[in-house]
Design an enzyme around this catalytic site. Structure first.
Site, PDB file in Angstrom:
ATOM      1  N   HIS A 178       0.814  -1.219   0.000  1.00 24.46           N
ATOM      2  CA  HIS A 178       0.000   0.000   0.000  1.00 24.46           C
ATOM      3  C   HIS A 178       0.847   1.268   0.000  1.00 24.46           C
ATOM      4  O   HIS A 178       1.942   1.303   0.565  1.00 24.46           O
ATOM      5  CB  HIS A 178      -0.878   0.049   1.259  1.00 24.46           C
ATOM      6  N   TYR A 222       3.198   0.854  14.200  1.00 19.62           N
ATOM      7  CA  TYR A 222       4.007   1.764  13.399  1.00 19.62           C
ATOM      8  C   TYR A 222       3.539   3.205  13.506  1.00 19.62           C
ATOM      9  O   TYR A 222       2.390   3.485  13.803  1.00 19.62           O
ATOM     10  CB  TYR A 222       4.038   1.320  11.932  1.00 19.62           C
ATOM     11  N   ASP A 255      -6.507  -6.185  -1.444  1.00 17.91           N
ATOM     12  CA  ASP A 255      -5.120  -6.510  -1.790  1.00 17.91           C
ATOM     13  C   ASP A 255      -5.059  -7.565  -2.881  1.00 17.91           C
ATOM     14  O   ASP A 255      -4.187  -7.524  -3.747  1.00 17.91           O
ATOM     15  CB  ASP A 255      -4.358  -6.973  -0.539  1.00 17.91           C
TER      16      ASP A 255
HETATM   17  C1  LIG Z   1      -4.534   2.039   7.507  1.00 21.20           C
HETATM   18  C2  LIG Z   1      -5.775   2.515   8.219  1.00 21.20           C
HETATM   19  C3  LIG Z   1      -6.959   1.789   8.167  1.00 21.20           C
HETATM   20  N1  LIG Z   1      -8.071   2.252   8.825  1.00 21.20           N
HETATM   21  C4  LIG Z   1      -9.286   1.432   8.767  1.00 21.20           C
HETATM   22  C5  LIG Z   1      -9.836   1.222   7.362  1.00 21.20           C
HETATM   23  C6  LIG Z   1     -10.449  -0.162   7.412  1.00 21.20           C
HETATM   24  O1  LIG Z   1     -11.797  -0.080   7.867  1.00 21.20           O
HETATM   25  C7  LIG Z   1      -9.620  -0.901   8.492  1.00 21.20           C
HETATM   26  C8  LIG Z   1      -8.605  -1.841   7.899  1.00 21.20           C
HETATM   27  O2  LIG Z   1      -7.893  -1.114   6.902  1.00 21.20           O
HETATM   28  P1  LIG Z   1      -6.917  -1.889   5.908  1.00 21.20           P
HETATM   29  O3  LIG Z   1      -7.518  -3.204   5.519  1.00 21.20           O
HETATM   30  O4  LIG Z   1      -6.528  -0.916   4.830  1.00 21.20           O
HETATM   31  O5  LIG Z   1      -5.683  -2.180   6.889  1.00 21.20           O
HETATM   32  P2  LIG Z   1      -4.269  -2.741   6.395  1.00 21.20           P
HETATM   33  O6  LIG Z   1      -4.433  -3.766   5.337  1.00 21.20           O
HETATM   34  O7  LIG Z   1      -3.546  -3.109   7.635  1.00 21.20           O
HETATM   35  O8  LIG Z   1      -3.587  -1.467   5.747  1.00 21.20           O
HETATM   36  C9  LIG Z   1      -2.311  -1.032   6.143  1.00 21.20           C
HETATM   37  O9  LIG Z   1      -1.421  -2.009   5.695  1.00 21.20           O
HETATM   38  C10 LIG Z   1      -0.183  -1.645   5.155  1.00 21.20           C
HETATM   39  C11 LIG Z   1       0.837  -2.602   5.702  1.00 21.20           C
HETATM   40  C12 LIG Z   1       0.249  -0.252   5.336  1.00 21.20           C
HETATM   41  O10 LIG Z   1       1.429   0.059   5.215  1.00 21.20           O
HETATM   42  C13 LIG Z   1      -0.746   0.793   5.615  1.00 21.20           C
HETATM   43  O11 LIG Z   1      -0.475   1.383   6.873  1.00 21.20           O
HETATM   44  C14 LIG Z   1      -2.134   0.352   5.589  1.00 21.20           C
HETATM   45  O12 LIG Z   1      -2.563   0.390   4.234  1.00 21.20           O
HETATM   46  O13 LIG Z   1      -8.949   0.137   9.241  1.00 21.20           O
HETATM   47  C15 LIG Z   1      -8.073   3.420   9.545  1.00 21.20           C
HETATM   48  O14 LIG Z   1      -9.095   3.813  10.132  1.00 21.20           O
HETATM   49  N2  LIG Z   1      -6.899   4.160   9.606  1.00 21.20           N
HETATM   50  C16 LIG Z   1      -5.759   3.749   8.962  1.00 21.20           C
HETATM   51  O15 LIG Z   1      -4.718   4.447   9.062  1.00 21.20           O
END
Ligand SMILES: Cc1cn([C@H]2C[C@H](O)[C@@H](COP(=O)(O)OP(=O)(O)O[C@H]3O[C@H](C)C(=O)[C@H](O)[C@H]3O)O2)c(=O)[nH]c1=O
Length: 187
Positions: free
Chosen positions: A60, A129, A168
């Site tokens: 991401h 992080y 993803d």
């Molecule tokens: C990243 C983020 C997500 N969210 C909420 C949005 C979704 O409802 C839930 C899960 O989000 P997501 O599936 O995008 O989470 P990850 O797959 O862990 O995403 C992260 O994974 C990779 C490793 C990264 O480097 C980024 O920090 C980020 O993209 O958390 C938020 O409310 N705030 C945030 O900063």
């Protein structure tokens, strides 16, 4: 804190000193001066995610409010990766990876405008992080984890059971990413 350059300029490995004794251990996980001395912008948001073995989050990045990330594992073990997605960069499309775990307490700094992701190698991993800008979902973008042109050498031990979010799983390859969805290299 020992700071190691990687093959991608700006992507750094931080190796803190771990003080172990009969009670357990102590480690300093963040010093603002160490980051400032290396030109890392101030952090404004902390995140935590918990994942089980084989979960792969990434790759991401955000186009607006690009986030630098100082990442570590509070518990468990992951393979963490940064990918240079900046158009015009001498290292465009190249990656650097590192094992992060709760023994070395090693940290990885992923600069703004790099794609970031990790895969969990332990039963579970608490991934924590710091980010240099706020979450901006409207400009979130991604590169598929197994893009053959990037060629990330993910640990073979998890490849047969990678667990991805739908988002993803559907991410495009770098070559198929719309040009306007890639940041521009600004040396
Ligand atoms: C990243 C983020 C997500 N969210 C909420 C949005 C979704 O409802 C839930 C899960 O989000 P997501 O599936 O995008 O989470 P990850 O797959 O862990 O995403 C992260 O994974 C990779 C490793 C990264 O480097 C980024 O920090 C980020 O993209 O958390 C938020 O409310 N705030 C945030 O900063």
């Amino acid at each position: 804190m020992n700071v190691i350059e990687t093959r991608l300029p700006g992507v750094l490995i931080f190796e803190p000193k771990v003080f172990g004794d009969a009670r357990g251990f102590f480690v300093e996980t963040f010093r603002e001066s160490v980051c400032r001395e290396r030109g890392i912008p101030p952090f404004v948001q902390d995140n935590q995610s918990r994942s089980r073995r084989g979960v792969l989050r990434g790759l991401h990045y955000q186009l607006l409010q690009p986030q630098g990330k100082l990442v570590r594992v509070a518990s468990g073990r992951v393979f963490d990766v940064a990918v240079d997605v900046r158009r015009g960069s001498p290292t465009f499309g190249q990656w650097a990876g590192v094992i992060l775990d709760d023994v070395s307490h090693r940290q990885f700094y992923v600069p703004p405008n790099f794609a970031h992701g990790f895969v969990v190698l332990s039963d579970t991993a608490d991934f924590v992080y710091k980010c240099t800008d706020y979450y901006h979902p409207a400009s979130e973008a991604g590169i598929v984890w197994n893009d053959p042109d990037v060629g990330i050498e993910w640990p073979a031990e998890v490849l047969d059971a990678v667990l991805l979010s739908d988002k993803d799983r559907a991410a495009p390859r770098l070559k198929d990413q719309l040009a306007e969805k890639l940041p521009v290299y600004a040396p």
